[in-house]
Design a protein around this motif. Sequence first.
Motif, PDB file in Angstrom:
ATOM      1  N   PHE A  71      56.557  15.643 -52.659  1.00 62.53           N
ATOM      2  CA  PHE A  71      56.382  14.572 -53.654  1.00 62.53           C
ATOM      3  C   PHE A  71      57.606  13.659 -53.690  1.00 62.53           C
ATOM      4  O   PHE A  71      57.481  12.424 -53.659  1.00 62.53           O
ATOM      5  CB  PHE A  71      56.119  15.202 -55.019  1.00 62.53           C
ATOM      6  N   LEU A  72      58.791  14.258 -53.738  1.00 64.93           N
ATOM      7  CA  LEU A  72      60.007  13.453 -53.797  1.00 64.93           C
ATOM      8  C   LEU A  72      60.237  12.702 -52.485  1.00 64.93           C
ATOM      9  O   LEU A  72      60.761  11.578 -52.486  1.00 64.93           O
ATOM     10  CB  LEU A  72      61.208  14.339 -54.122  1.00 64.93           C
ATOM     11  N   ALA A  73      59.854  13.303 -51.358  1.00 63.19           N
ATOM     12  CA  ALA A  73      59.995  12.620 -50.076  1.00 63.19           C
ATOM     13  C   ALA A  73      59.080  11.403 -50.006  1.00 63.19           C
ATOM     14  O   ALA A  73      59.477  10.343 -49.484  1.00 63.19           O
ATOM     15  CB  ALA A  73      59.686  13.580 -48.933  1.00 63.19           C
ATOM     16  N   VAL A  74      57.869  11.543 -50.525  1.00 64.98           N
ATOM     17  CA  VAL A  74      56.966  10.382 -50.584  1.00 64.98           C
ATOM     18  C   VAL A  74      57.570   9.304 -51.471  1.00 64.98           C
ATOM     19  O   VAL A  74      57.530   8.105 -51.141  1.00 64.98           O
ATOM     20  CB  VAL A  74      55.575  10.810 -51.100  1.00 64.98           C
ATOM     21  N   LEU A  75      58.163   9.718 -52.577  1.00 60.96           N
ATOM     22  CA  LEU A  75      58.847   8.763 -53.455  1.00 60.96           C
ATOM     23  C   LEU A  75      59.954   8.038 -52.703  1.00 60.96           C
ATOM     24  O   LEU A  75      60.058   6.807 -52.754  1.00 60.96           O
ATOM     25  CB  LEU A  75      59.419   9.508 -54.667  1.00 60.96           C
ATOM     26  N   GLY A  76      60.795   8.802 -51.987  1.00 63.23           N
ATOM     27  CA  GLY A  76      61.862   8.175 -51.220  1.00 63.23           C
ATOM     28  C   GLY A  76      61.329   7.242 -50.148  1.00 63.23           C
ATOM     29  O   GLY A  76      61.885   6.162 -49.900  1.00 63.23           O
ATOM     30  N   GLY A  77      60.228   7.663 -49.509  1.00 67.49           N
ATOM     31  CA  GLY A  77      59.636   6.807 -48.482  1.00 67.49           C
ATOM     32  C   GLY A  77      59.135   5.490 -49.027  1.00 67.49           C
ATOM     33  O   GLY A  77      59.074   4.495 -48.293  1.00 67.49           O
ATOM     34  N   ILE A  78      58.784   5.465 -50.315  1.00 69.18           N
ATOM     35  CA  ILE A  78      58.280   4.232 -50.928  1.00 69.18           C
ATOM     36  C   ILE A  78      59.420   3.339 -51.409  1.00 69.18           C
ATOM     37  O   ILE A  78      59.427   2.129 -51.173  1.00 69.18           O
ATOM     38  CB  ILE A  78      57.336   4.571 -52.097  1.00 69.18           C
TER      39      ILE A  78
ATOM     40  N   LYS B 182      66.279   0.340 -43.676  1.00 71.84           N
ATOM     41  CA  LYS B 182      67.380   0.841 -42.848  1.00 71.84           C
ATOM     42  C   LYS B 182      67.780   2.258 -43.215  1.00 71.84           C
ATOM     43  O   LYS B 182      68.383   2.967 -42.411  1.00 71.84           O
ATOM     44  CB  LYS B 182      68.583  -0.081 -42.967  1.00 71.84           C
ATOM     45  N   GLN B 183      67.447   2.691 -44.431  1.00 69.52           N
ATOM     46  CA  GLN B 183      67.764   4.056 -44.849  1.00 69.52           C
ATOM     47  C   GLN B 183      66.692   5.061 -44.466  1.00 69.52           C
ATOM     48  O   GLN B 183      66.990   6.236 -44.229  1.00 69.52           O
ATOM     49  CB  GLN B 183      67.963   4.120 -46.375  1.00 69.52           C
ATOM     50  N   LYS B 184      65.456   4.609 -44.379  1.00 68.06           N
ATOM     51  CA  LYS B 184      64.362   5.582 -44.288  1.00 68.06           C
ATOM     52  C   LYS B 184      63.648   5.622 -42.948  1.00 68.06           C
ATOM     53  O   LYS B 184      63.077   6.655 -42.587  1.00 68.06           O
ATOM     54  CB  LYS B 184      63.336   5.311 -45.386  1.00 68.06           C
TER      55      LYS B 184
ATOM     56  N   PRO C 252      63.851  16.820 -47.634  1.00 66.49           N
ATOM     57  CA  PRO C 252      64.682  16.840 -48.843  1.00 66.49           C
ATOM     58  C   PRO C 252      65.678  15.681 -48.893  1.00 66.49           C
ATOM     59  O   PRO C 252      65.965  15.156 -49.981  1.00 66.49           O
ATOM     60  CB  PRO C 252      65.417  18.186 -48.751  1.00 66.49           C
ATOM     61  N   LEU C 253      66.187  15.283 -47.729  1.00 71.23           N
ATOM     62  CA  LEU C 253      67.119  14.151 -47.681  1.00 71.23           C
ATOM     63  C   LEU C 253      66.425  12.876 -48.144  1.00 71.23           C
ATOM     64  O   LEU C 253      66.971  12.117 -48.965  1.00 71.23           O
ATOM     65  CB  LEU C 253      67.656  13.992 -46.262  1.00 71.23           C
TER      66      LEU C 253
ATOM     67  N   GLY D   2      65.843   9.021 -52.515  1.00 69.28           N
ATOM     68  CA  GLY D   2      64.963   8.251 -53.394  1.00 69.28           C
ATOM     69  C   GLY D   2      65.332   8.432 -54.854  1.00 69.28           C
ATOM     70  O   GLY D   2      65.370   7.459 -55.633  1.00 69.28           O
ATOM     71  N   LEU D   3      65.613   9.669 -55.272  1.00 70.38           N
ATOM     72  CA  LEU D   3      66.046   9.914 -56.648  1.00 70.38           C
ATOM     73  C   LEU D   3      67.395   9.263 -56.925  1.00 70.38           C
ATOM     74  O   LEU D   3      67.620   8.702 -58.010  1.00 70.38           O
ATOM     75  CB  LEU D   3      66.141  11.418 -56.904  1.00 70.38           C
TER      76      LEU D   3
END
Length: 817
Positions: A354-361, A366-368, A419-420, A425-426
Amino acid sequence: MKITFNKKVIQHFIAIAVFYLLTIFFFSPVFFDNKNINQQDILQWQGSVQEIKEFRATTGEEPLWTNSMFGGMPAYMIDVDWSNDIVEFLQSAYSLWLPHPVRLVFASMVSYYILLLAFGVTPYLAIVGAVGFAFTSYNMICLMAGHNARLGAIAFAPLILAGIHKAYDGKKRIGFALAALGLAMHLRINHLQITYYLLLIIIIYAIARLVVEIQKGLLKPFLKHSFVLILAAMLGLGTFFGEFWATYDYAKYTQRGRPELTAQKEAKPNADGLDKSYAFNHSNGIFEPIVMFIPNFYGGAMVGGFDTDGAAAVELQKMGVPRQQVAQQLNGLPAYWGNQPGTLPYYAGAIIIFLAVLGGIVLPGKQKYWMFVVIAFGIALTWGKNFSSFNYFLFDYFPGYNKFRSVTFALFMPLLCLPLLGMLGLQLGLEKSFDKQWMKGFYIALGATGGFSLLAIVFAGMGGYASPNDAGLEQYPRLLQALRIDRASLLRADAFRSLLFIVAAGACVYFWAKGKLSAVWAPVLLVVVTSVDVISVSRRYLNDKNFTANPARQFFAPSEADQVILSDKDYYRVFNLNDPFNDAQTSYFHHSLGGYHAAKLRRYQDLIEYCLSGEANQLYSTVQAGSRDFSGLGVVNMLNTRYFKFGDNKGEVLRNSDANGPAWFVSNVYKVNSADEEIDVLCGTDTKSVAIIDATKFDVAATEYDDSGTIALQSYAPNKLVYKSSSSSEALAIFSEIYYPEGWVARIDGNEVPILRADYVLRALQVPAGDHEIVFTFEPVIYSVGNKVMLGSSFILLIVVVLVFGYQVRKMLFDQV
């Protein structure tokens, strides 16, 4: 000087304390009950190294060779003490001297914590990611199976990536030190398959970083930082130089090397490495990576896991199975419905996904994007033969890739990045004060992952759930139907479970964003729910049942059969007919024809396939016929097999009086011109009187010899064998020792002579007339030279670690720096 103990130092201490306590909690039987994990692969390894350890304890030397498995093989890939004790000390200190192998889980958390700090994540959020990374079922299944090397390589991989990232951010000293230290500790574990996957991650990261730096006009600094990292890599590799050289050199002569037989060459033209069918035997189905999100999406473990009140349990009772036996019967029924011959689910965590999907959004490109590539690439690799157009191409053309098997291990790649991606993302939300745009991404991620879970719950009953493992149950159609209902229930239950954890984590983040939870308590709650999420699934496969007081004591208790054989103090080999080539238990007590190792010498594997397997069947037939004439077992006899072990009772041991012994003179030489001829002629030949030699590779003076002389073994050590010979004319001696061209030296009366290869796998010497002392010694230059390089590199690494990290600690603790 005044110690300051700033806020971040305290947070780091809290992080280490959390990791330490979690390790003790999960592995409490180790710490409170004096138990160990019952690891089958480790027990097999202990059997294979017993001769090596006994020799080391007795002489203080390294044997470098062992005759305990497969007739004999280099000890490099089993157990050799190299001069990298400094790196071992650094590993122990890094893990706070926790016991092995549980310390690897602690090291995983520390390494991932450092990685997240290097990427700018705050300490409390870094704890969340570190726990999620370390306690995946992937890692716990490694421990359960005894794949300690794989877990150890994983444990230090994030530290290397942290050093690389810091170096490219301009922190050259700390980047150099982290990368060199991480690489040294990672390589000392010696699991080159994980190293290969890590290298792919680093290449993808470096390419992405290069693109960004070029866009910024910073190519020159990028090249400077790359040069620093190359130096760090050289230092880290230097601490592993001897082991790598030995592994590389040995691989050429194993199943991973270039084939010699025509049939093998035709199967793999112009290529070395493993067979595709072997390498891709374990391949994920296209949808199987979903188990990273819903662990029982494909049923979970191969067998068991069914509810005792489920459809299968009810059907078993209808079939007449007593209720008290239903649970036992359920544990033998297939739950997994994928296509792999054996597997357990590698669960990343619903919250981490869930958090990885959040970070991907929410993260900028350049970060993802490099992490997207790593995740997608890793998943594609796990598909193996189910994505053959891609994976067979890599297998044929990627350097070194065809040396590895079990491609599902490549899930390490997405598991490292997920996790990264989530924590970054958080962290972005924290830096943006959870602004409106970030919250929009949060709602999308929550809806996407929660919605997928909900869809899985709703549509779970629509799957077919048929399994190749159902073969043999066709005569029970009602039971099969019940099994498929229960498999759907397993999926539905875990989908609901994932939904609950997503909602719990989403609530933590939401109330944090809205100011209802403090910046301290929100991460604390995330640590708690993430820990419960991943640990509860890992507990399904590694739990109290996997711990015993002393697993080795029971596993290596000598049987009656072993005691009968051990009463013979001579030098000989034992053929255990019970799955001999997947068994190192025999090697604990005896010199075995079999063993347990993933990298056997290729020629010995050929011998197994073409001759030994057939002779094993012939042996059974001979014994069943009531005969004890084993003279027709030419290959078994040439391997000096004095005892056949059919079971553990003393009556299940047969002595073979037809064994050729440690060495003998032959009367005839049969010259061949290829490996094909050599192996074809060998099977069925009387090896006591005839030697088969490939004349295209070895010069033999004659085809007929006087075999009336005598030759006998005078003393034995794994790395030194001494014989006495006497003959009236030149003779050809065959030694029941495995031929290996790298390191073995033969001397007759102190003068070095060339070693010939005879009978496909054995050593042979042309011995002049008269009385002689013949000595074989194993003197590989790999060990003598490699050790010096490793020792020097380890000292340099220690100096770097003390200076760089000493400076960093001083800077954190003292206000007068």
